[in-house]
Design an enzyme around this catalytic site. Structure first.
Site, short mmCIF file in Angstrom:
data_model
loop_
_atom_site.label_atom_id
_atom_site.label_comp_id
_atom_site.label_asym_id
_atom_site.label_seq_id
_atom_site.Cartn_x
_atom_site.Cartn_y
_atom_site.Cartn_z
N GLU A 197 94.50 70.75 57.72
CA GLU A 197 93.33 70.07 58.29
C GLU A 197 93.76 68.86 59.12
OE1 GLU A 197 90.09 68.50 59.64
OE2 GLU A 197 89.95 70.42 58.60
N VAL A 227 98.83 71.82 63.56
CA VAL A 227 99.68 72.95 63.94
C VAL A 227 100.24 72.69 65.33
CG1 VAL A 227 99.78 75.42 64.40
CG2 VAL A 227 98.37 74.57 62.51
N GLY A 283 86.08 75.34 64.09
CA GLY A 283 84.84 74.98 64.76
C GLY A 283 84.24 76.14 65.52
N ALA A 318 71.86 78.32 59.32
CA ALA A 318 70.91 79.41 59.51
C ALA A 318 69.48 78.96 59.26
CB ALA A 318 71.26 80.58 58.59
N HIS A 333 64.43 69.81 30.75
CA HIS A 333 65.58 69.66 29.85
C HIS A 333 65.74 70.95 29.04
CE1 HIS A 333 68.45 67.86 27.12
NE2 HIS A 333 67.76 68.36 26.11
#
Length: 465
Positions: free
Chosen positions: A202, A236, A269, A318, A442
């Site tokens: 990343e 990269v 992306g 979406a 609960h």
């Protein structure tokens, strides 16, 4: 002579087909054009098939962890052919449903690739055949596609995008994932469960970098605990395709490293599918990346042409596209309301699941808003302890002056379901005090969201504030 309609929708994804159905409900003579499969990327290669795969991943991990509480299941394995069939059957059932809904609504379906010849006419090309359609109005719902990296063009075998990865072409021993956004991390979760060794690369300094920093940090901890290798702030530099895989030269904070993978998933992306629509010819405005510019009714600068969903940029979701489709259809039918929702929820279907709505803490700070923060851990919720969900938590961000809730972020099982309560609250300008007084059942994990609302003013019951 060309067929004539009051509205033609270009693209039959979750934005386009919803827009067409609503327009037909409002009495407009409507047609829809799709170049590939009804349902678009979401139903065929994205949201739905990925969730079918992720559900199996969730079940496998749950069964493996259940040994801690007495449920013993040895030699848990995944039948890959059966999994592929389940995914395909799911897609077939839902896309078939879309076709039926369109037909029953009276929407005419055209197959082929559309391009404008004028603001009131499109050309549809299907193989060697051309069809022309005239319409008073158009809604562009063409979606978006994967961005390729230089030297890493997707070939569907060694280098794949999300569309190819979802078909499970093979289960590589070593999978490299370039991009730690939602799509990259969801597919990393799938392939990790199927047995691949996962390495994520990343460029930004965190996984899921668009999310709240506390959520990103918790996600990184979880992914690392699951055995994924994560390289953030890494790039990269080059790639080399070999007979047995792909070699990547990667710049990391610790120096350059050569990494070898059997398959590489590129998930860096999305780019809008607007280039082939011939928008320049008719003068539709778009930004430098090709995302179409619209107003609050989803209208472009050309009065009879609207655009919705991923092709307009922003949050590529979406459900956002569907709501924009409804807003555009209603605007064409005479409504002035437009896309006026207060906030748009998101979810990331990794394991654990993540969801949120509104501002992150950093976004609030960047806007100069003074905030109060409430947090509540799932380890203080009865069901969280009983169901081994103790890593989860809820976070509430509210305005320090007005107490109005600005953002809600969840980390843990069923986050995508629980966030709906936060969506309703924010749509009606609710406060953290309001949230703390909405009764949660609960024992459920939603109690954490209620208590996080109380914790904003240090009034939570089941933790020391």
């Amino acid at each position: 002579m060309a067929d004539k309609y009051q509205l033609v929708v270009i693209g039959a994804g979750p934005g386009g087909y919803v827009a067409a159905i609503r327009a037909a409900q409002l009495g407009l003579k409507t047609a829809i054009v799709e170049k590939d499969s009804l349902g678009g990327v979401c139903l065929n290669w994205g949201c739905i098939p990925s969730k079918a795969l992720l559900y199996v991943a969730e079940l496998k991990r749950t069964m493996e962890e259940a040994g801690r509480i007495g449920l013993k299941a040895d030699n848990i394995r995944i039948d890959l052919d059966a999994l592929r069939k389940h995914k395909s059957d799911t897609v077939k059932r839902l896309t078939g449903g879309v076709k039926l809904l369109l037909e029953k609504a009276g929407v005419k379906i055209y197959s082929g690739e559309a391009a404008f010849t004028s603001p009131n006419r499109i050309e549809i090309i299907k193989e060697v055949h051309k069809t022309y359609i005239d319409s008073d109005n158009f809604i562009i719902a063409a979606g978006a596609g994967n961005i390729n990296l230089p030297g890493l063009k997707i070939d569907g075998k060694l280098i794949v995008g999300a569309k190819e990865a979802i078909d499970l072409p093979s289960i590589p021993a070593k999978l490299g994932v370039i991009g730690a956004g939602p799509i990259g991390m969801e597919m990393a979760t799938v392939y990790k469960t199927l047995g691949s060794e996962i390495t994520v690369i990343e460029l930004m300094d965190s996984v899921l970098p668009s999310l709240d920093k506390e959520i990103s940090a918790a996600a990184l901890k979880s992914f690392t605990k699951q055995g994924m290798k994560i390289y953030t702030s890494s790039q990269v530099l080059s790639s080399d395709r070999k007979d047995d895989g792909v070699s990547l030269e990667v710049k990391t904070p610790d120096g350059n490293s050569t990494m070898m993978f059997d398959m590489v998933l590129v998930s860096v992306g999305m780019a809008p599918n607007s280039k082939k629509l011939n928008l320049e010819k008719i003068g539709v405005d778009a930004d430098p990346r090709g995302f179409i510019t619209v107003d609050h009714t989803m209208r472009t600068n050309i009065p009879n042409i609207y655009a919705i969903g991923d092709v307009t940029g922003g949050m590529l979701l979406a459900h956002k596209a569907s709501h924009e489709g409804i807003a555009a259809a209603e605007a064409i039918a005479g409504s002035t309301m437009g896309a006026d929702w207060k906030a748009v929820p998101y979810a990331v279907f990794t394991d654990p699941e993540i969801a949120g709505i509104g501002l992150t803490e950093k976004q609030a700070a960047d806007q100069g808003i003074k905030v109060k923060i409430g947090r509540f851990p799932y380890r203080a919720v009865g069901k969280g302890i009983a169901t081994l969900a103790t890593d989860g938590f809820a976070k509430v961000i509210s305005d320090a002056d007005t107490d109005r809730v600005l953002g809600i972020h969840l980390f843990g099982p069923h986050s995508g379901d629980i966030i709906f309560a936060g969506t309703a609250l924010m749509e009606f300008d609710g406060t953290s005090e309001d949230l703390g007084h909405i009764m949660a059942i609960h024992p459920t994990l939603s109690e954490a969201l209620m208590e996080a609302g109380l914790n904003v003013d240090k009034k939570a019951i089941h933790i020391i504030n």
